[in-house]
Each structure stands twice: as C-alpha cells, then as structure tokens.
Design a protein around this motif. Structure first.
Motif, PDB file in Angstrom:
ATOM      1  N   LYS A 222      71.015  51.537  28.239  1.00 53.75           N
ATOM      2  CA  LYS A 222      70.433  50.544  29.136  1.00 53.75           C
ATOM      3  C   LYS A 222      71.356  50.432  30.335  1.00 53.75           C
ATOM      4  N   LYS A 224      71.613  49.350  34.720  1.00 53.90           N
ATOM      5  CA  LYS A 224      71.307  48.190  35.573  1.00 53.90           C
ATOM      6  C   LYS A 224      70.399  48.675  36.688  1.00 53.90           C
ATOM      7  N   LEU A 225      69.236  48.043  36.797  1.00 58.19           N
ATOM      8  CA  LEU A 225      68.212  48.480  37.736  1.00 58.19           C
ATOM      9  C   LEU A 225      68.684  48.291  39.186  1.00 58.19           C
ATOM     10  N   ASN A 231      72.216  52.783  45.090  1.00 60.53           N
ATOM     11  CA  ASN A 231      72.500  53.029  43.670  1.00 60.53           C
ATOM     12  C   ASN A 231      73.852  52.485  43.223  1.00 60.53           C
ATOM     13  N   GLY A 234      73.812  49.356  41.089  1.00 61.80           N
ATOM     14  CA  GLY A 234      73.302  49.398  39.722  1.00 61.80           C
ATOM     15  C   GLY A 234      73.997  50.480  38.925  1.00 61.80           C
ATOM     16  N   ASN A 236      72.813  53.964  36.569  1.00 57.75           N
ATOM     17  CA  ASN A 236      71.707  54.828  36.151  1.00 57.75           C
ATOM     18  C   ASN A 236      71.802  55.116  34.654  1.00 57.75           C
ATOM     19  N   LYS A 275      60.969  55.913  32.118  1.00 55.11           N
ATOM     20  CA  LYS A 275      60.043  55.501  33.167  1.00 55.11           C
ATOM     21  C   LYS A 275      58.673  56.122  32.904  1.00 55.11           C
ATOM     22  N   SER A 281      63.259  53.465  42.052  1.00 50.32           N
ATOM     23  CA  SER A 281      64.297  52.776  41.294  1.00 50.32           C
ATOM     24  C   SER A 281      64.967  53.759  40.341  1.00 50.32           C
ATOM     25  N   GLU A 284      66.192  52.500  34.228  1.00 49.05           N
ATOM     26  CA  GLU A 284      66.940  51.431  33.559  1.00 49.05           C
ATOM     27  C   GLU A 284      67.203  51.791  32.104  1.00 49.05           C
TER      28      GLU A 284
END
Length: 537
Positions: A222, A224-225, A231, A234, A236, A275, A281, A284
């Motif tokens: 998991k 962070k979006l 980028n 967050g 990836n 996804k 994005s 996540e």
C-alpha cells in the motif's frame, strides 16, 4: 485388449477438465463402472460418492473390497485432467488414443524422438492417459480382481488435483469416516500418479515417498496516492512491490533441503498493480504472489519470517531512494520540506491486519467478515474471480477497512497450500512394502528402483500425513481467503498419518499434446507391484 486397457480407453473418452463441471461426469462414469461390477452390485453399501459440499458438485468416488482382516491398502488417484486446447487442430482426437496417434505422426514427422514414440506400440497417447487415467484404470482393475486376500482394498478417486486439490481435501475426512464405519486399519496408500520419466534413464523406476511443500505467499504493497507529475508527494506501490520482488526472486536463502533433496528458488507468478482504469495517479496498491517450494518440518514458518525481514529491508531501500531524490527535488526548488513523506517501514502479517480491522469494527467485525465472505463466494462460484484474485481482493478490502493511511506491506497467503511430508518422518516401519516393490520392479522386470523421499512436483500425496497439525493451523491464519472457501483438514490428516507411495507408470509430455503413458507399466509392472503390496499388507 487387456481389461486395464479397456478401462483406460473408457476413462480417456470422457473429458474432465480440472476446475469445471466436466469433472462431475467423470466421477459418475467411474461410479457406474464400479456399480456394474458383480461384487459391488451385490454389496452397494460398500461404495459411494462424497461431494463434501463441493461448489461444482464433484465427488470423491470410493469402493471397498473387504479382505479377511481389517488391514487395508488404499488405492488413490485423481480423475481430472488439464484442458485439451493444446492439441490445436487435433482437439477432436484428444480423447481418442488410436486416432490421435495416427494424426500425431503427421504433426511430428520432423521430430525424430516424437515420431519414434508415435510409432512405438508401447506408448498410448491422449489427454489424461498418463495424468492420470491410467492410474485410475490400474486401481479399478486391482479393486475388481483382488480375491480372497487378507487385506482389504479401498479405492478412492478424487477431483481437482490439477487445480486446488479439493478432492483430496474432501477425501481425508471421508477416510476417517470409512475407518470408523468399517473398522479399517490403513497400512499404506498407493497413489498411481505417473512417474516423472527421464529419457536419459529409461531403466530407472521411481517411487516417491512424500510430497514437496508449496506455498503462495501474497505480498501487497500500500503506497500513498499522488499525481504522477508530483510523485515525490506520494509513494508508488508498484515500486515498493518491485523492490520486494527483486529481493525475493531467485533468492537462494529461501530454498530448502531435506533427506538429500533440494528445492528450486522462489519465482513470482503474479506481480501487478491493482488499478482497474487508466489515470495519471500512481498505483496505491500492488500485489505479488510468489511460488515457494519447501521441504522438511517447520521450514514454511521460517520462510514466512524471512519474507517479513526481506520486505522490511525492501521498504527501507525504497525510503532511502525516496529521501535521496526528495533532497534533489528540494535543491531544485520543486518541493518544500513540509511535503516530505515521513513513512516508517511497516510490514505486517495478514492476521495482524485482521486484528486492526477488529479494533475498528468492534462488535460489527463478525458481520462484516460474513458479508465480505458471501461476496467473495459469489464471485468465485460465478467464475468472476479465481482463488488467487479473491485472496488479493480480500487483503485490499481488509487494508481499507483497517483505515490504515500510511504506506505498508501486508504478507498473507493465497491458495493452494501443499504441506511437505515424507514417510521417513512418520513413526512407522513400512520396509515390508519396499521389499514388495523391489521384488517386482527389480526382481521381475529388471528396473533400477529409486525410492525418493519426496516427489519433486505438487500432488495429493502432500495431504496424506501431518506430524504437527497445530503449527500448520497457525500458518493457515495467514490465509487470505475465508476458511469456508478454502481449508485443509489437518486434524483428520494427523489422526490418520497414512504412509504413502506415489507409484505409477512411466509417462511422457504430461499436460502437452504428446502426453502418453507406457503400456507395459500400465498392464504389468504397476498392477503386479500393487498386488504384491496387498499380499504383504
């Protein structure tokens, strides 16, 4: 044509693709063959079909030929087979051994070795002929022809071995029930799976005395979006997972050894982001599923612990690179310090994740799990999800329900799980059976006998014994699908602890267009060996 060969042709003629309702007809065919036998026509109470609630209605087909004692030899095998698509234009002949053989001569005429096989009357071709309807034919023949023996013979044919071994997992509680009902004393189980032939050693006859373990650890990252153009704000999940995969794939520290046998190193079967549509994005969530083989008692728990350490180190590597890049971006005026992601490396097991969800849901946890279990069951039964996809979906559901808002790794397990076992770890002396095998295989037919402590592939033999059910059940707490959808009856297995031989005919190219079985083994060597085992039981 011999009785065994007639049975083999009859069995091959019924398509029984694993994991489908085609297996139902195969089970019914085997039961019909049993019921038309004179002995079982007179004793219908000594045969039956047990579905165990299988969602496709597939059954374990069983039949008991009573001897003068309660000492019992089990003859087992699977009646499912892989699909026939690999035959291409020859699909119409895949279940017709004689016609297929003639057609294959044209297809393989430029392959000298394959052409030689098609011209040898000792090879019988066809889907499932080797894996493993020849074994079922041998077992039926033995069941029908064993007369006036001291030992009883229990025939048990199972579904789904090529997929999730649902049949064998149903068979073990059934064996417990049959033992109680008829007062049976199980001495040995013979699984007539084909042996893994080597063209370089045609005179070797291999008998396998245990099953290699297999686990499918599922690692979900998991992140962070964030927008891909920002980028650095967050993390990836795909990159997190890739670093873990890099450190696990081909890692020799995750290999294992026992009784002079070694496994290969791990390899990932699944590696993808989660996804479902395109946008800009970063992913996540990302998930990977590693195929890891293991041998010996307790090694699987060591592997899970090692995976945790590897994921922790991988997370640290990711953050080291992230922070180094963040410094460069900050120097270039692209970001300010306030945007730095301050993520401590977090790795948790699936059971630990479930604990966090319990804290969030409180008294509503049980109802929440029931609801999600019903949703998964519906999707699996409809074919929308397979077991591995269901495991990934369930881990993500649980992460979201836990309200975790920081990057983390979660390590669970996807089905199927195959324990490692070997007769050498059981408290029993079955040397009399090895003597019986040697007397026929070597003494009568001149093969060099190779008694191997482990089968190098996956098979139902792995479920025949268990020396530490408590440890196995603890490991299953990491299983990332509900137990109602996939479970292993370790208590039944441990209560039986049946020594087992994987003893079958030579074969070639199983699961492929040139799948074939060696008829001299089918009609003589293997049935005569089993007859000698029953005589010594």
């Amino acid at each position: 044509m011999s009785e065994i060969r007639e049975l083999l042709y009859e069995l091959v003629s019924v398509q029984s693709d694993t994991g489908t309702k085609l297996e139902v007809a195969m089970g019914e065919k085997i039961f019909d063959i049993i019921r038309r036998n004179e002995y079982f026509a007179k004793h219908p109470e000594l045969c039956g079909m047990e579905s165990g609630g299988d969602f496709l209605g597939r059954s374990v087909v069983w039949a008991l030929k009573k001897g003068s004692t309660n000492r019992t030899v089990i003859l087992s095998g699977h009646y499912d087979a892989v699909e026939i698509d690999s035959y291409g234009e020859l699909k119409p002949y895949a279940l017709k051994p004689d016609e297929l053989k003639e057609r294959l001569k044209e297809v393989v005429r430029s392959d000298n070795a394959a052409l030689a096989a098609t011209e040898d009357d000792n090879w019988l071709f066809g889907r499932g002929a080797a894996d493993m309807k020849a074994g079922i034919a041998i077992n039926l023949h033995t069941l029908f022809t064993t007369e006036n023996a001291e030992a009883s013979v229990l025939f048990a044919a199972v579904c789904d071995e090529e997929n999730l071994s649902a049949g064998c997992r149903t068979m073990m509680p059934l064996l417990s029930e049959l033992r109680r009902r008829f007062g049976l004393d199980y001495r040995l189980c013979v699984v007539t799976e084909p042996q893994l032939s080597s063209p370089d050693e045609p005179n070797k006859f291999s008998v396998y005395c245990g099953g290699t373990g297999k686990m499918l650890p599922m690692i979900m990252a998991k992140g962070k979006l964030a927008h891909c153009a920002q980028n650095i704000e967050g993390l990836n999940a795909a990159y997190m997972l890739a670093e873990a995969v890099r450190n696990i794939e081909l890692n020799p520290e995750l290999m294992s050894d026992d009784l002079g046998i070694s496994t290969q190193s791990p390899s990932f079967q699944i590696m993808k982001d989660m996804k479902t549509t395109y946008d800009v994005s970063m992913p996540e969530y990302a998930v990977g599923c590693a195929n890891i083989l293991f041998l010996g008692e307790g090694r699987q728990r060591e592997i899970m612990a090692k995976l945790r350490d590897i994921c922790l180190d991988s997370f640290k590597n990711v953050m080291t690179r992230y922070n180094a890049t963040f410094e460069i971006c900050k120097d270039k005026g692209l970001v300010t310090e306030s945007l730095r992601l301050k993520a401590e490396p977090v790795v948790m097991s699936f059971s630990e994740l479930c604990g966090k969800v319990k804290e969030v849901k409180g008294e509503g946890y049980v109802e929440f799990i029931k609801e999600k279990e019903a949703e998964l069951a519906e999707k699996i039964n409809s074919g929308e999800l397979n077991m591995q996809q269901a495991a990934a979906a369930h881990i993500r559901t649980m992460i979201e329900a836990s309200l975790i808002d920081y990057p983390a790794f979660v390590i669970g397990m996807a089905p199927p799980y195959y324990p490692a076992n070997s007769n050498e770890h059981l408290d029993c002396d079955i040397s009399v059976f090895e003597d019986a095998v040697r007397e026929v295989v070597t003494g009568r037919y001149g093969y060099e006998l190779d008694m191997m402590p482990y089968l190098p592939g996956m098979a139902d033999i792995s479920y025949m014994s268990c020396t530490n059910p408590a440890a196995e059940k603890t490991l299953m707490e990491q299983l990332s699908v509900p137990r109602s959808l996939y479970d292993i009856p370790f208590d039944d297995i441990a209560a039986l602890n049946i020594p087992c031989y994987n003893l079958g005919p030579h074969s070639g190219n199983v699961h492929q267009m040139l799948e074939r079985v060696w008829l001299p083994d089918v009609e003589k060597v293997v049935p005569e060996t089993i007859a000698k085992i029953i005589e010594r039981a």
